[in-house]
Design a protein around this motif. Structure first.
Motif, PDB file in Angstrom:
ATOM      1  N   GLU A   1       7.297   7.482  -5.343  1.00 43.39           N
ATOM      2  CA  GLU A   1       6.078   7.793  -6.092  1.00 43.39           C
ATOM      3  C   GLU A   1       5.872   6.832  -7.260  1.00 43.39           C
ATOM      4  OE1 GLU A   1       3.482   9.750  -5.300  1.00 43.39           O
ATOM      5  OE2 GLU A   1       4.607   9.970  -3.440  1.00 43.39           O
TER       6      GLU A   1
ATOM      7  N   VAL B   1       0.721  -0.219  -6.038  1.00 46.64           N
ATOM      8  CA  VAL B   1      -0.456  -0.131  -5.159  1.00 46.64           C
ATOM      9  C   VAL B   1      -1.664  -0.675  -5.886  1.00 46.64           C
ATOM     10  CG1 VAL B   1      -1.980   1.477  -3.966  1.00 46.64           C
ATOM     11  CG2 VAL B   1       0.490   1.787  -3.845  1.00 46.64           C
TER      12      VAL B   1
ATOM     13  N   LYS C   1       4.609   3.666  -5.759  1.00 42.69           N
ATOM     14  CA  LYS C   1       3.200   3.805  -5.380  1.00 42.69           C
ATOM     15  C   LYS C   1       2.304   3.708  -6.620  1.00 42.69           C
ATOM     16  CE  LYS C   1       3.728   6.717  -1.302  1.00 42.69           C
ATOM     17  NZ  LYS C   1       3.478   8.067  -0.724  1.00 42.69           N
TER      18      LYS C   1
ATOM     19  N   SER D   1       0.840  -1.200   0.000  1.00 40.04           N
ATOM     20  CA  SER D   1       0.000   0.000   0.000  1.00 40.04           C
ATOM     21  C   SER D   1       0.877   1.253   0.000  1.00 40.04           C
ATOM     22  CB  SER D   1      -0.910   0.013   1.230  1.00 40.04           C
ATOM     23  OG  SER D   1      -0.153   0.255   2.408  1.00 40.04           O
ATOM     24  N   ALA D   2       0.276   2.369  -0.365  1.00 35.42           N
ATOM     25  CA  ALA D   2       0.982   3.651  -0.315  1.00 35.42           C
ATOM     26  C   ALA D   2       1.436   3.938   1.113  1.00 35.42           C
ATOM     27  CB  ALA D   2       0.083   4.766  -0.839  1.00 35.42           C
TER      28      ALA D   2
ATOM     29  N   ASP E   1       5.225   4.623   2.560  1.00 35.01           N
ATOM     30  CA  ASP E   1       5.557   5.754   3.432  1.00 35.01           C
ATOM     31  C   ASP E   1       6.219   5.269   4.719  1.00 35.01           C
ATOM     32  OD1 ASP E   1       4.548   7.580   1.602  1.00 35.01           O
ATOM     33  OD2 ASP E   1       2.579   7.697   2.578  1.00 35.01           O
TER      34      ASP E   1
END
Length: 133
Positions: free
Chosen positions: A125, A132, A128, A86-87, A91
């Motif tokens: 990015e 994702v 992601k 997941s994003a 993170d």
């Protein structure tokens, strides 16, 4: 000194080796039980090499299109393997890495944190965007 120079100097001070990577993995896995499950069966030495290579790759995302394509392919591979990253988990990867840098870099301060986050931003990015669900 620009952000990239700040990052590279910090990277050198951290002497990213097995101890750094193991501490990072411990913190990263403590952040989410799913991470522990994912890395449970993986050889620590192999994982350390993979993380170090990934870090260098992601950090260099802004330099050439071929590196960005490699990151895209890595993200797609993660997705195809069913890792369901997941994003938020990406993170958490960055947050865990920055937290370990704070321990290993004796000159750590906010500008260094920002330089690390900036150096990793484009690569993360891309991950992601392609990995994702």
């Amino acid at each position: 000194m620009n952000s990239n120079e700040t990052f590279l100097n910090s990277y050198q001070r951290c002497r990213i080796g097995s101890e750094f990577i193991n501490d990072f993995l411990d913190l990263f896995c403590d952040a989410n039980p799913r991470f522990q499950e994912r890395f449970q069966e993986v050889d620590k030495e192999k994982q350390a090499r993979m993380i170090k290579a990934s870090l260098i790759l992601i950090q260099n995302a802004s330099t050439t299109a071929s590196i960005r394509n490699t990151i895209r392919n890595l993200a797609i591979k993660h997705k195809d393997m069913g890792l369901d990253i997941s994003a938020k988990e990406l993170d958490m990867w960055v947050d865990s890495l920055v937290a370990i840098v704070a321990i290993y870099d004796p000159l750590y301060e906010e500008v260094i944190e920002l330089a690390w986050r900036d150096a990793l931003a484009l690569g993360v990015e891309i991950m992601k965007d392609k990995s994702v669900q």
